[in-house]
Design a protein around this motif. Structure first.
Motif, PDB file in Angstrom:
ATOM      1  N   ALA A   1       0.844  -1.194   0.000  1.00 30.28           N
ATOM      2  CA  ALA A   1       0.000   0.000   0.000  1.00 30.28           C
ATOM      3  C   ALA A   1       0.884   1.250   0.000  1.00 30.28           C
ATOM      4  CB  ALA A   1      -0.904   0.003   1.220  1.00 30.28           C
ATOM      5  N   LEU A   2       0.576   2.162  -0.907  1.00 23.23           N
ATOM      6  CA  LEU A   2       1.284   3.443  -0.933  1.00 23.23           C
ATOM      7  C   LEU A   2       0.351   4.509  -0.392  1.00 23.23           C
ATOM      8  CD1 LEU A   2       3.713   5.222  -1.723  1.00 23.23           C
ATOM      9  CD2 LEU A   2       2.674   5.467  -3.997  1.00 23.23           C
ATOM     10  N   LEU A   3       0.725   5.085   0.752  1.00 17.70           N
ATOM     11  CA  LEU A   3      -0.047   6.154   1.375  1.00 17.70           C
ATOM     12  C   LEU A   3       0.609   7.473   0.994  1.00 17.70           C
ATOM     13  CD1 LEU A   3      -0.725   3.579   3.072  1.00 17.70           C
ATOM     14  CD2 LEU A   3      -0.974   5.088   5.049  1.00 17.70           C
ATOM     15  N   THR A   4      -0.045   8.249   0.128  1.00 15.36           N
ATOM     16  CA  THR A   4       0.524   9.515  -0.327  1.00 15.36           C
ATOM     17  C   THR A   4      -0.190  10.657   0.367  1.00 15.36           C
ATOM     18  OG1 THR A   4       0.985   8.519  -2.477  1.00 15.36           O
ATOM     19  CG2 THR A   4       1.099  10.922  -2.328  1.00 15.36           C
ATOM     20  N   ILE A   5       0.560  11.399   1.189  1.00 19.63           N
ATOM     21  CA  ILE A   5      -0.025  12.492   1.980  1.00 19.63           C
ATOM     22  C   ILE A   5      -0.039  13.761   1.137  1.00 19.63           C
ATOM     23  CG2 ILE A   5       0.105  13.807   4.131  1.00 19.63           C
ATOM     24  CD1 ILE A   5       1.987  11.554   5.188  1.00 19.63           C
ATOM     25  N   ASP A   6      -1.195  14.379   1.036  1.00 19.87           N
ATOM     26  CA  ASP A   6      -1.322  15.656   0.318  1.00 19.87           C
ATOM     27  C   ASP A   6      -2.455  16.441   0.976  1.00 19.87           C
ATOM     28  OD1 ASP A   6      -1.313  17.785  -1.388  1.00 19.87           O
ATOM     29  OD2 ASP A   6      -1.433  16.605  -3.226  1.00 19.87           O
ATOM     30  N   VAL A   7      -2.089  17.208   1.997  1.00 20.21           N
ATOM     31  CA  VAL A   7      -3.094  17.963   2.753  1.00 20.21           C
ATOM     32  C   VAL A   7      -3.572  19.132   1.900  1.00 20.21           C
ATOM     33  CG1 VAL A   7      -3.566  19.260   4.860  1.00 20.21           C
ATOM     34  CG2 VAL A   7      -2.007  17.292   4.930  1.00 20.21           C
ATOM     35  N   PRO A   8      -4.861  19.183   1.548  1.00 21.95           N
ATOM     36  CA  PRO A   8      -5.344  20.253   0.664  1.00 21.95           C
ATOM     37  C   PRO A   8      -5.265  21.629   1.328  1.00 21.95           C
ATOM     38  CG  PRO A   8      -7.181  18.960   1.537  1.00 21.95           C
ATOM     39  CD  PRO A   8      -5.930  18.249   1.933  1.00 21.95           C
ATOM     40  N   GLY A   9      -4.987  22.644   0.494  1.00 21.92           N
ATOM     41  CA  GLY A   9      -4.955  24.018   0.987  1.00 21.92           C
ATOM     42  C   GLY A   9      -3.716  24.386   1.769  1.00 21.92           C
ATOM     43  N   GLN A  10      -2.734  23.493   1.802  1.00 24.74           N
ATOM     44  CA  GLN A  10      -1.500  23.759   2.553  1.00 24.74           C
ATOM     45  C   GLN A  10      -0.303  23.650   1.603  1.00 24.74           C
ATOM     46  OE1 GLN A  10      -1.314  24.747   5.626  1.00 24.74           O
ATOM     47  NE2 GLN A  10      -3.190  24.099   6.648  1.00 24.74           N
ATOM     48  N   SER A  11       0.633  24.596   1.709  1.00 25.35           N
ATOM     49  CA  SER A  11       1.835  24.524   0.875  1.00 25.35           C
ATOM     50  C   SER A  11       2.745  23.386   1.320  1.00 25.35           C
ATOM     51  CB  SER A  11       2.595  25.849   0.937  1.00 25.35           C
ATOM     52  OG  SER A  11       2.967  26.153   2.276  1.00 25.35           O
ATOM     53  N   MET A  12       2.637  23.009   2.593  1.00 23.54           N
ATOM     54  CA  MET A  12       3.433  21.914   3.159  1.00 23.54           C
ATOM     55  C   MET A  12       2.474  21.014   3.936  1.00 23.54           C
ATOM     56  SD  MET A  12       6.795  21.129   3.485  1.00 23.54           S
ATOM     57  CE  MET A  12       7.788  19.967   4.436  1.00 23.54           C
ATOM     58  N   ASN A  13       2.685  19.727   3.876  1.00 19.85           N
ATOM     59  CA  ASN A  13       1.848  18.824   4.664  1.00 19.85           C
ATOM     60  C   ASN A  13       1.984  19.130   6.148  1.00 19.85           C
ATOM     61  OD1 ASN A  13       0.750  17.253   2.550  1.00 19.85           O
ATOM     62  ND2 ASN A  13       2.633  16.043   2.419  1.00 19.85           N
ATOM     63  N   VAL A  14       0.866  19.208   6.834  1.00 20.80           N
ATOM     64  CA  VAL A  14       0.851  19.425   8.274  1.00 20.80           C
ATOM     65  C   VAL A  14      -0.159  18.470   8.907  1.00 20.80           C
ATOM     66  CG1 VAL A  14       1.606  21.837   8.255  1.00 20.80           C
ATOM     67  CG2 VAL A  14      -0.828  21.308   7.998  1.00 20.80           C
ATOM     68  N   ILE A  15      -0.029  18.302  10.219  1.00 16.90           N
ATOM     69  CA  ILE A  15      -0.906  17.392  10.953  1.00 16.90           C
ATOM     70  C   ILE A  15      -2.096  18.171  11.496  1.00 16.90           C
ATOM     71  CG2 ILE A  15      -1.081  15.870  12.964  1.00 16.90           C
ATOM     72  CD1 ILE A  15       1.960  15.332  12.591  1.00 16.90           C
ATOM     73  N   GLY A  16      -3.271  17.810  11.025  1.00 16.24           N
ATOM     74  CA  GLY A  16      -4.512  18.411  11.494  1.00 16.24           C
ATOM     75  C   GLY A  16      -5.524  17.322  11.767  1.00 16.24           C
ATOM     76  N   PRO A  17      -6.734  17.679  12.159  1.00 13.11           N
ATOM     77  CA  PRO A  17      -7.738  16.662  12.520  1.00 13.11           C
ATOM     78  C   PRO A  17      -8.093  15.737  11.353  1.00 13.11           C
ATOM     79  CG  PRO A  17      -8.711  18.871  12.444  1.00 13.11           C
ATOM     80  CD  PRO A  17      -7.245  19.046  12.376  1.00 13.11           C
ATOM     81  N   GLU A  18      -8.161  16.280  10.129  1.00 15.35           N
ATOM     82  CA  GLU A  18      -8.500  15.440   8.979  1.00 15.35           C
ATOM     83  C   GLU A  18      -7.408  14.409   8.724  1.00 15.35           C
ATOM     84  OE1 GLU A  18      -8.326  18.767   8.828  1.00 15.35           O
ATOM     85  OE2 GLU A  18     -10.453  19.349   8.783  1.00 15.35           O
ATOM     86  N   PHE A  19      -6.147  14.841   8.856  1.00 17.02           N
ATOM     87  CA  PHE A  19      -5.033  13.903   8.648  1.00 17.02           C
ATOM     88  C   PHE A  19      -5.071  12.803   9.703  1.00 17.02           C
ATOM     89  CE2 PHE A  19      -0.738  12.576   9.907  1.00 17.02           C
ATOM     90  CZ  PHE A  19      -0.324  11.962   8.723  1.00 17.02           C
ATOM     91  N   LEU A  20      -5.324  13.158  10.947  1.00 12.32           N
ATOM     92  CA  LEU A  20      -5.368  12.158  12.013  1.00 12.32           C
ATOM     93  C   LEU A  20      -6.468  11.128  11.736  1.00 12.32           C
ATOM     94  CD1 LEU A  20      -4.886  14.420  15.171  1.00 12.32           C
ATOM     95  CD2 LEU A  20      -3.183  12.996  14.043  1.00 12.32           C
ATOM     96  N   THR A  21      -7.621  11.606  11.283  1.00  9.81           N
ATOM     97  CA  THR A  21      -8.732  10.696  10.957  1.00  9.81           C
ATOM     98  C   THR A  21      -8.352   9.775   9.809  1.00  9.81           C
ATOM     99  OG1 THR A  21     -10.377  12.298  11.698  1.00  9.81           O
ATOM    100  CG2 THR A  21     -11.139  10.587  10.192  1.00  9.81           C
ATOM    101  N   ASP A  22      -7.722  10.356   8.773  1.00 10.10           N
ATOM    102  CA  ASP A  22      -7.350   9.558   7.606  1.00 10.10           C
ATOM    103  C   ASP A  22      -6.259   8.552   7.932  1.00 10.10           C
ATOM    104  OD1 ASP A  22      -9.172  11.047   6.220  1.00 10.10           O
ATOM    105  OD2 ASP A  22      -7.709  12.267   5.144  1.00 10.10           O
ATOM    106  N   LEU A  23      -5.267   8.953   8.726  1.00 13.04           N
ATOM    107  CA  LEU A  23      -4.193   8.015   9.085  1.00 13.04           C
ATOM    108  C   LEU A  23      -4.739   6.875   9.932  1.00 13.04           C
ATOM    109  CD1 LEU A  23      -1.187   7.318   8.941  1.00 13.04           C
ATOM    110  CD2 LEU A  23      -0.815   8.732  10.977  1.00 13.04           C
ATOM    111  N   ASP A  24      -5.662   7.200  10.820  1.00 12.96           N
ATOM    112  CA  ASP A  24      -6.293   6.178  11.652  1.00 12.96           C
ATOM    113  C   ASP A  24      -6.991   5.140  10.776  1.00 12.96           C
ATOM    114  OD1 ASP A  24      -7.144   5.065  14.165  1.00 12.96           O
ATOM    115  OD2 ASP A  24      -9.135   5.888  13.763  1.00 12.96           O
ATOM    116  N   ALA A  25      -7.734   5.623   9.768  1.00 10.22           N
ATOM    117  CA  ALA A  25      -8.449   4.702   8.873  1.00 10.22           C
ATOM    118  C   ALA A  25      -7.464   3.883   8.047  1.00 10.22           C
ATOM    119  CB  ALA A  25      -9.375   5.501   7.956  1.00 10.22           C
TER     120      ALA A  25
END
Length: 724
Positions: free
Chosen positions: A14-38
């Motif tokens: 599995a390739l997990l590619t992080i691309d947080v929308p609306g951010q110039s750099m990936n950062v940890i926010g509530p949506e990322f935590l939910t997605d990583l958990d899933a």
């Protein structure tokens, strides 16, 4: 998923590619935590998935830390007040639990790092079973949280010591020091350095070849921390016994995060890993619950980044990058500006009245570039950069320059003469910037026929190291000049603040009060050593007398004389004026001639000049250190408040940034305005009134401060606007 794409290849990886929308750099926010958990749940549960690789979908790098807006929301309870540490613990431990789930999911997980990976992003990488990083000399890895008043709170304080040993890990974490890829590999912080652009491929190859490599070393029975740990291990005990006093000395006991980090590492190293991350989150919550962290994050990260992205730049002005800089004056300041401009790719004409001085300025550029060899600078790049600097004594050589910076002698007449001669060559439509530290910009602008194109651009010495540039607006400075100056500062990668015109502007004016108060205490017979130690304990880089020597007692005296001449009867004399005049009469000019408040023996260590005891007999009753610290602090605070009330400062954000990065105002406070908010405006006014009654009107609180105290308003909350 909103922030992670999940793709499974033919090998079941599995390739997990992080691309947080609306951010110039990936950062940890509530949506990322939910997605990583899933994603973790899916990796663990689906039999067809043999392992996973985590990568970034952004060209900007792998991942930074936590989204600070999200972090800020953790520091507010339902009632809108700052929650207790226990409540914060529940919020911050979520990240630790998630990373722990990742490393115990039962499948091998590799991290493919291309570009910057710091803070929480690096903690995510540490929770993976293998770390592969693309080979790029610009890539930085590590845990710099300590620099903004925090420490690693996503397992970093526990994993890094277990990977590289306690002593080495503390060295990096306590300094916020970052790794380059080769260094990280040498220290085994990353497992493989791959050719740039191949990290994902190499990570997949490892997962495919190691289907059972799903355990971290610290989860394997018999694991021992490199170098040892535990209260009966001599090396570990020696490290921790030495680390605490060294840290307290470095921070002067003002910083919460370094002490909490040491506690978390000490306790965590002696505990099972699941308990260790709970200890880490406990100390992290304690640090986060204190206003110090919020103040430092706001000033040192949020406001700093906003300033660098052009928060004060006129929005309607087109981009105006500098291609050819006319640098007038090849002294230390001019040569320093030439260095950073050439490094940024600009052509620089380095002008001075004497060719030997101009060539000496270029030699300074070469000397600075040599220091960077092997640190991203190659001999070829150095030669290219140096070739962009042309020393000259001919005004005609300035032709074609699209920006001018003047750094000649601090004299209105001399500056006016040079300004007019430059206009004869370039015309008045070119933007002209003056690097004066005290002379009013509005007055200097009279020598340029279009004063709307004249602006102050105040650098700090040494230019190559100091991060701040103070942009000063004359009464007629126009938006095109502001935009040009801001774009130049962005090109050389420094932090700008924008202030209005006045004598000394903001930074020089407020910094001077720190030195003046120290001098005035010497005149009162207070022990100079007490004054110097109090300054350092306050969190200032050095004591007021030492910094007075560095900038030169003679220069301070000349500034006083210039102010007296300019203001006449309106000048308000300070007790320190006569003291500095006396020192200049004695030839004690500061460090530049080897004697000032200190003596500077050749080959020896500087020490306070013994003659001070004869000039200023010691008072029979000496104040305690807290009283001296209070005077040094509040003399600066009230001057900053005056600058805001008078409209020299338009925003308190600029005030805090300018103080910390301009003259080294105690970083642990978050800046003078943050500090006044934190201790309470009413308290500030009460202290100032007490000090004014005892030491004079220089401590008198401003009308604005008194009004704020009466109304209960603050600078950053219900902000009171400047008068101008």
């Amino acid at each position: 998923m909103q922030t992670i794409s999940f793709d499974i290849d033919g090998d079941g990886i599995a390739l997990l590619t992080i691309d947080v929308p609306g951010q110039s750099m990936n950062v940890i926010g509530p949506e990322f935590l939910t997605d990583l958990d899933a994603a973790i749940t899916r990796i663990s549960a689906e039999e067809g998935i043999k392992g996973a690789v985590i990568a970034s979908g952004k060209d900007s790098g792998f991942m930074a830390g936590m989204d600070l807006k999200y972090f800020g929301s953790m520091l507010v309870s339902g009632a809108g007040k700052r929650p207790a540490p226990a409540e914060i613990f529940g919020k911050v431990f979520v990240l630790n639990q998630l990373f722990r789930r990742l490393e115990t999911c039962g499948k091998p997980v590799a991290c493919a790092i291309e570009g910057t990976c710091v803070g929480g992003g690096f903690e995510l990488a540490l929770a993976c079973h293998r770390r592969v990083v693309g080979d790029n000399s610009k890539t930085q890895l590590g845990l710099p949280e300590i620099l903004i008043g925090l420490f690693p709170g996503g397992g970093g304080s526990q994993r890094l010591p277990r990977i590289m040993g306690v002593q080495a890990a503390l060295l990096y974490m306590l300094q916020g020091k970052l790794f380059r890829p080769a260094e990280a590999a040498m220290l085994k912080v990353v497992d493989e350095v791959a050719p740039q652009g191949t990290a994902v491929q190499k990570a997949k190859e490892w997962v495919k070849a190691n289907p059972s490599a799903s355990s971290q070393p610290w989860d394997v029975k018999g694991f021992k921390i490199p170098g040892g740990a535990g209260q009966f291990n001599p090396g570990f005990v020696q490290t921790m016994v030495g680390a605490m006093p060294m840290t307290l000395k470095q921070t002067q006991r003002n910083m919460n995060a370094p002490v909490a980090l040491l506690s978390a590492v000490y306790e965590g190293a002696m505990l099972p890993f699941d308990r260790a991350i709970q200890v880490e989150s406990k100390y992290f919550a304690k640090v986060a619950a204190d206003p110090q962290a919020a103040n430092m994050i706001r000033s040192l990260f949020v406001n700093k980044n906003a300033a660098e992205r052009g928060a004060r730049r006129p929005k309607d002005q087109p981009k105006a990058p500098t291609k050819k800089l006319a640098m007038l004056g090849a002294g230390m300041m001019g040569a320093g500006i030439a260095t950073v401009a050439a490094q940024a790719g600009m052509e620089v004409v380095l002008f001075d009245r004497d060719l030997a001085y101009a060539e000496k300025g270029k030699a300074h550029v070469e000397e600075q570039l040599k220091k960077r060899l092997g640190k991203g600078m190659t001999p070829e790049k150095m030669a290219e950069t140096l070739a962009r600097v042309t020393p000259t004594t001919d005004f005609a050589a300035l032709a074609g320059a699209d920006f001018v910076i003047e750094a000649v002698f601090e004299d209105v007449a001399i500056k006016a003469e040079v300004t007019k001669k430059v206009e004869e060559v370039l015309g008045p439509d070119v933007i002209f910037g003056s690097n004066t530290s005290t002379l009013p910009i509005t007055k200097l602008a009279k020598a340029w026929s279009k004063p709307e194109n004249f602006i102050g651009i105040h650098f700090f010495s040494p230019v190559e190291k100091m991060p701040l540039v103070e942009i000063i607006l004359g009464k007629e400075t126009g938006p095109a000049a502001i935009a040009k100056a801001m774009d130049f500062v962005a090109q050389i990668k420094k932090t700008p603040i924008v202030v209005n015109d006045s004598r000394g502007f903001y930074t020089s004016r407020c910094f001077a009060t720190y030195v003046q108060e120290g001098v005035e205490m010497v005149a009162e017979g207070i022990n100079p050593a007490l004054i110097e130690n109090a300054g350092r304990q306050l969190g200032m880089p050095v004591g007021p007398l030492a910094v007075g020597d560095e900038v030169s007692i003679e220069l301070g005296h000349k500034i006083v004389l210039a102010a007296q001449k300019e203001l006449g009867d309106a000048y308000v004399a300070q007790p320190s004026d006569a003291v500095m005049a006396r020192m200049v009469e004695l030839g004690r000019l500061g460090r530049k001639n080897g004697k000032g408040w200190y003596d500077y023996p050749e080959g020896g260590k500087k020490h306070l000049w013994p003659g001070l005891n004869d000039m200023f007999p010691r008072a029979a009753i000496q104040p305690d250190v807290e009283e001296v610290k209070e005077r040094l602090l509040y003399r600066q605070l009230v001057e900053c408040a005056r600058c805001y009330e008078e409209g020299v400062l338009e925003t308190v954000e600029d005030g805090d940034l300018g103080a910390i990065f301009g003259w080294g105002f105690a970083p642990w406070t978050g800046g003078p305005f943050s500090h006044m908010d934190t201790v309470g405006i009413g308290h500030v006014v009460a202290v100032l009134e007490r000090l004014a009654a005892r030491h004079g009107d220089r401590f008198a609180p401003t009308v604005q401060l008194q009004d704020m105290a009466a109304s209960g308003t603050t600078f950053y909350g219900e902000e009171v606007k400047a008068a101008a």
